[in-house]
Design an enzyme around this catalytic site. Structure first.
Site, PDB file in Angstrom:
ATOM      1  N   ARG A   6       0.993  -1.037  -0.073  1.00 46.50           N
ATOM      2  CA  ARG A   6      -0.014  -0.041   0.089  1.00 46.50           C
ATOM      3  C   ARG A   6       1.061   1.341  -0.005  1.00 46.50           C
ATOM      4  O   ARG A   6       0.535   2.132  -0.515  1.00 46.50           O
ATOM      5  CB  ARG A   6      -0.944  -0.066   1.194  1.00 46.50           C
ATOM      6  CG  ARG A   6      -2.126  -0.827   1.083  1.00 46.50           C
ATOM      7  CD  ARG A   6      -1.791  -2.198   0.478  1.00 46.50           C
ATOM      8  NE  ARG A   6      -3.066  -2.880   0.274  1.00 46.50           N
ATOM      9  CZ  ARG A   6      -3.715  -3.949   1.245  1.00 46.50           C
ATOM     10  NH1 ARG A   6      -2.917  -4.121   2.335  1.00 46.50           N
ATOM     11  NH2 ARG A   6      -4.833  -4.570   1.189  1.00 46.50           N
ATOM     12  N   ASP A  35       0.123  -6.887  -3.670  1.00 50.62           N
ATOM     13  CA  ASP A  35      -1.347  -6.535  -3.450  1.00 50.62           C
ATOM     14  C   ASP A  35      -1.835  -5.707  -4.652  1.00 50.62           C
ATOM     15  O   ASP A  35      -1.155  -5.346  -5.605  1.00 50.62           O
ATOM     16  CB  ASP A  35      -1.536  -5.651  -2.086  1.00 50.62           C
ATOM     17  CG  ASP A  35      -2.829  -6.440  -1.516  1.00 50.62           C
ATOM     18  OD1 ASP A  35      -3.908  -6.004  -1.956  1.00 50.62           O
ATOM     19  OD2 ASP A  35      -2.728  -6.705  -0.265  1.00 50.62           O
ATOM     20  N   HIS A 108      -6.117 -10.009  -4.480  1.00 50.56           N
ATOM     21  CA  HIS A 108      -5.271  -9.111  -4.351  1.00 50.56           C
ATOM     22  C   HIS A 108      -4.012  -9.234  -5.227  1.00 50.56           C
ATOM     23  O   HIS A 108      -2.925  -8.937  -4.940  1.00 50.56           O
ATOM     24  CB  HIS A 108      -4.686  -9.516  -2.843  1.00 50.56           C
ATOM     25  CG  HIS A 108      -5.655  -9.058  -1.731  1.00 50.56           C
ATOM     26  ND1 HIS A 108      -5.994  -7.782  -1.347  1.00 50.56           N
ATOM     27  CD2 HIS A 108      -6.268  -9.665  -0.796  1.00 50.56           C
ATOM     28  CE1 HIS A 108      -6.856  -7.624  -0.374  1.00 50.56           C
ATOM     29  NE2 HIS A 108      -7.173  -8.703  -0.005  1.00 50.56           N
ATOM     30  N   ASP A 171      -6.697 -14.742   1.053  1.00 50.58           N
ATOM     31  CA  ASP A 171      -7.733 -14.102   1.945  1.00 50.58           C
ATOM     32  C   ASP A 171      -8.557 -13.175   0.937  1.00 50.58           C
ATOM     33  O   ASP A 171      -8.108 -12.858  -0.194  1.00 50.58           O
ATOM     34  CB  ASP A 171      -7.237 -13.215   2.863  1.00 50.58           C
ATOM     35  CG  ASP A 171      -6.436 -12.030   2.403  1.00 50.58           C
ATOM     36  OD1 ASP A 171      -5.452 -12.494   1.375  1.00 50.58           O
ATOM     37  OD2 ASP A 171      -6.389 -10.795   2.757  1.00 50.58           O
ATOM     38  N   GLU A 172      -9.752 -12.783   1.209  1.00 50.95           N
ATOM     39  CA  GLU A 172     -10.745 -11.742   0.480  1.00 50.95           C
ATOM     40  C   GLU A 172     -10.468 -11.555  -1.095  1.00 50.95           C
ATOM     41  O   GLU A 172     -10.230 -10.998  -1.986  1.00 50.95           O
ATOM     42  CB  GLU A 172      -9.994 -10.378   0.934  1.00 50.95           C
ATOM     43  CG  GLU A 172     -10.189 -10.118   2.382  1.00 50.95           C
ATOM     44  CD  GLU A 172      -9.745  -8.785   3.031  1.00 50.95           C
ATOM     45  OE1 GLU A 172     -10.380  -8.230   3.749  1.00 50.95           O
ATOM     46  OE2 GLU A 172      -8.775  -8.227   2.251  1.00 50.95           O
ATOM     47  N   TRP A 244      -7.009 -14.240  11.570  1.00 55.46           N
ATOM     48  CA  TRP A 244      -7.001 -12.713  11.700  1.00 55.46           C
ATOM     49  C   TRP A 244      -8.436 -12.207  11.940  1.00 55.46           C
ATOM     50  O   TRP A 244      -8.552 -11.247  12.554  1.00 55.46           O
ATOM     51  CB  TRP A 244      -6.489 -11.927  10.278  1.00 55.46           C
ATOM     52  CG  TRP A 244      -7.386 -12.091   9.369  1.00 55.46           C
ATOM     53  CD1 TRP A 244      -7.532 -12.986   8.291  1.00 55.46           C
ATOM     54  CD2 TRP A 244      -8.242 -11.070   9.147  1.00 55.46           C
ATOM     55  NE1 TRP A 244      -8.267 -12.775   7.479  1.00 55.46           N
ATOM     56  CE2 TRP A 244      -8.832 -11.457   7.828  1.00 55.46           C
ATOM     57  CE3 TRP A 244      -8.445  -9.700   9.290  1.00 55.46           C
ATOM     58  CZ2 TRP A 244      -9.699 -10.714   6.789  1.00 55.46           C
ATOM     59  CZ3 TRP A 244      -9.599  -8.990   8.678  1.00 55.46           C
ATOM     60  CH2 TRP A 244     -10.151  -9.624   7.409  1.00 55.46           C
ATOM     61  N   PHE A 270      -2.227  -3.055  14.131  1.00 53.24           N
ATOM     62  CA  PHE A 270      -1.622  -1.577  14.436  1.00 53.24           C
ATOM     63  C   PHE A 270      -1.932  -0.566  13.375  1.00 53.24           C
ATOM     64  O   PHE A 270      -1.209   0.362  13.934  1.00 53.24           O
ATOM     65  CB  PHE A 270      -0.076  -1.966  14.882  1.00 53.24           C
ATOM     66  CG  PHE A 270       0.382  -3.075  15.905  1.00 53.24           C
ATOM     67  CD1 PHE A 270      -0.660  -3.438  16.587  1.00 53.24           C
ATOM     68  CD2 PHE A 270       1.550  -3.493  15.893  1.00 53.24           C
ATOM     69  CE1 PHE A 270      -0.440  -4.239  17.682  1.00 53.24           C
ATOM     70  CE2 PHE A 270       2.024  -4.122  17.159  1.00 53.24           C
ATOM     71  CZ  PHE A 270       0.789  -4.518  17.879  1.00 53.24           C
ATOM     72  N   ASP A 271      -2.616  -0.967  12.644  1.00 57.86           N
ATOM     73  CA  ASP A 271      -3.150   0.167  11.799  1.00 57.86           C
ATOM     74  C   ASP A 271      -4.303   1.014  12.607  1.00 57.86           C
ATOM     75  O   ASP A 271      -4.627   2.198  12.144  1.00 57.86           O
ATOM     76  CB  ASP A 271      -3.781  -0.025  10.262  1.00 57.86           C
ATOM     77  CG  ASP A 271      -4.681  -1.359  10.535  1.00 57.86           C
ATOM     78  OD1 ASP A 271      -4.532  -1.882  11.273  1.00 57.86           O
ATOM     79  OD2 ASP A 271      -5.222  -1.284   9.344  1.00 57.86           O
ATOM     80  N   TRP A 317      -0.575  -2.826   8.717  1.00 55.77           N
ATOM     81  CA  TRP A 317      -0.919  -2.526   7.555  1.00 55.77           C
ATOM     82  C   TRP A 317      -1.013  -0.884   7.362  1.00 55.77           C
ATOM     83  O   TRP A 317      -0.972  -0.144   8.078  1.00 55.77           O
ATOM     84  CB  TRP A 317      -2.410  -2.990   7.358  1.00 55.77           C
ATOM     85  CG  TRP A 317      -2.425  -4.567   7.543  1.00 55.77           C
ATOM     86  CD1 TRP A 317      -3.111  -4.878   8.828  1.00 55.77           C
ATOM     87  CD2 TRP A 317      -2.357  -5.556   6.769  1.00 55.77           C
ATOM     88  NE1 TRP A 317      -3.000  -6.363   8.315  1.00 55.77           N
ATOM     89  CE2 TRP A 317      -2.684  -6.740   7.432  1.00 55.77           C
ATOM     90  CE3 TRP A 317      -1.827  -5.441   5.457  1.00 55.77           C
ATOM     91  CZ2 TRP A 317      -2.188  -7.896   6.570  1.00 55.77           C
ATOM     92  CZ3 TRP A 317      -1.507  -6.727   4.829  1.00 55.77           C
ATOM     93  CH2 TRP A 317      -1.940  -7.959   5.286  1.00 55.77           C
ATOM     94  N   THR A 318      -0.617  -0.654   6.027  1.00 56.88           N
ATOM     95  CA  THR A 318      -0.125   0.648   5.911  1.00 56.88           C
ATOM     96  C   THR A 318      -0.969   1.444   4.755  1.00 56.88           C
ATOM     97  O   THR A 318      -0.441   2.433   3.951  1.00 56.88           O
ATOM     98  CB  THR A 318       1.245   0.756   5.238  1.00 56.88           C
ATOM     99  OG1 THR A 318       1.476  -0.056   3.901  1.00 56.88           O
ATOM    100  CG2 THR A 318       2.313  -0.013   6.129  1.00 56.88           C
ATOM    101  N   GLU A 319      -2.353   1.233   4.631  1.00 59.61           N
ATOM    102  CA  GLU A 319      -3.120   2.175   3.865  1.00 59.61           C
ATOM    103  C   GLU A 319      -3.116   3.430   4.000  1.00 59.61           C
ATOM    104  O   GLU A 319      -3.179   4.533   3.300  1.00 59.61           O
ATOM    105  CB  GLU A 319      -4.646   1.410   3.938  1.00 59.61           C
ATOM    106  CG  GLU A 319      -5.054   0.205   3.148  1.00 59.61           C
ATOM    107  CD  GLU A 319      -4.760  -0.904   3.937  1.00 59.61           C
ATOM    108  OE1 GLU A 319      -5.320  -1.999   3.673  1.00 59.61           O
ATOM    109  OE2 GLU A 319      -4.049  -0.864   5.031  1.00 59.61           O
TER     110      GLU A 319
END
Length: 370
Positions: A6, A35, A108, A171-172, A244, A270-271, A317-319
């Site tokens: 991200r 991703d 992803h 995932d997803e 998760w 931790f986001d 995660w870094t969005e």
């Protein structure tokens, strides 16, 4: 975990992150490298993955709501050459840290589809995703070229990373493309997959993809990790589950005889902000005490099955985390809690004592430049 898809982190920034892990005696670094928003690892057999897939044209500003169409208009990119990855792997190894790489599949994958549109169900055109959330554009599970491509990628990943475990996501992965794809439907018929209970034939098709990739890893002496969605449609035979969405997936996997790593989002993501002053668009609160309260020996796990718990993970995660300084702000002091929870028996933990030591450690970290 550090998500560099991200928002990209430089080699020196990743090394500093590894230093932080080493200071806490955290011995695994889960590196989320690919991703929808960016492909960050050089694959020499498929150069367009980084030529095209490493740069998105802009980034969403604010929440990823469907009604939000505010973008910054600034291209964002970056990737690691194979020489840089070897340098980082060696740097981590010198600090007794094993890097577990993640190539997320079959969902992803929009950055890969932008580079090689023939790997998708529609043939594109595709572009890197500029907003967050989940993309309906996934790899075509009925296309034999996809499996050749994935094996090529995993070959180079395994050459670069000596880790026993390779994370391949799972995932997803929405099934809407597969439902409308003639090749995917033909593969479903070929495999004799049927809707059963709450799982559709397409769920079992994903299990086929994951099991096939797991076998390839196993044949090359490696083991597979996947997110807890891989439970849907049946687990790959020897998969390790990263739980998760709470702890339920991990409990189910353990009951079926599989190993588990716990990273429940309400305790370990931790986001989320630590206090209102840290607020960014993800409006969830995860204070230090709650991280510390998590017990990876989850209630309901028998003593005879406890060996299936490999550990726990803090996930960054870094969005909304664009700068390394902000990443460090989100890590501290919660990384202390992850480390102590991982290394200390529950009966020896004490929140008042930990709170005192965490304050002292924060001063030490600042003196060391973290």
């Amino acid at each position: 975990l550090l998500d560099v898809s991200r928002h990209f982190f430089t080699v020196e920034e990743v090394k500093k992150y590894i230093d932080i892990l080493a200071m806490h005696k955290i011995n695994r670094f889960h590196w989320h490298l690919t991703d929808d928003q960016g492909w960050r690892i050089e694959i020499r057999k498929h150069p367009r993955l980084t030529e095209v897939g490493s740069v998105r044209k802009q980034t969403l500003v604010g929440k990823h709501e469907a009604s939000n169409n505010n973008f910054d208009g600034i291209p964002h990119g970056g990737y690691y050459t194979q020489d840089e990855i070897r340098e980082i792997v060696a740097y981590a190894s010198e600090r007794f840290i094993t890097i577990v790489p993640e190539i997320d599949l079959p969902g992803h994958m929009q950055a890969a589809l932008a580079a090689y549109p023939e790997l998708g169900c529609t043939g594109g055109p595709y572009e890197l995703r500029c907003r967050w959330g989940i993309s309906d554009e996934v790899l075509c599970a009925g296309n034999d070229m996809v499996y050749e491509f994935l094996e090529d990628v995993l070959d180079e990943v395994m050459e670069l990373f000596p880790s026993e475990y390779i994370h391949i996501g799972g995932d997803e992965c929405p099934k809407v493309s597969w439902e409308a794809c003639p090749k995917c439907q033909a593969k479903i018929r070929q495999l004799g997959l049927k809707d059963e209970g709450k799982n559709s034939a397409e769920h079992y098709l994903q299990n086929y993809v994951m099991s096939r990739m797991e076998k390839y890893l196993n044949d090359n002496g490696r083991k597979m990790i996947g997110w807890d969605e891989i439970l849907e449609g049946g687990l790959a035979p020897d998969a390790t589950v990263m739980s998760w969405r709470g702890t339920e997936g991990g409990l189910k996997a353990i009951a079926e005889g599989h190993d588990v790593i716990f990273t429940p989002n309400h305790f370990c993501y931790f986001d989320t902000h630590q206090d209102p002053a840290q607020y960014r668009p993800i409006n969830r609160h995860l204070p230090l005490e709650k991280v510390y309260s998590f017990d990876p020996m989850v209630e309901g796990i028998s003593e005879e099955n406890a060996h299936h718990i490999l550990g726990l993970q803090g996930s960054l995660w870094t969005e909304w985390i664009m700068e390394p300084e902000y990443a460090e702000l989100m890590l501290y002091p919660r990384a202390f809690a992850i480390a102590e929870t991982g290394w200390t028996p529950k009966e020896k933990k004490s929140w008042p004592d930990f709170e005192r030591r965490a304050t002292a450690l924060s001063h030490v970290a600042r003196e060391w430049g973290y």
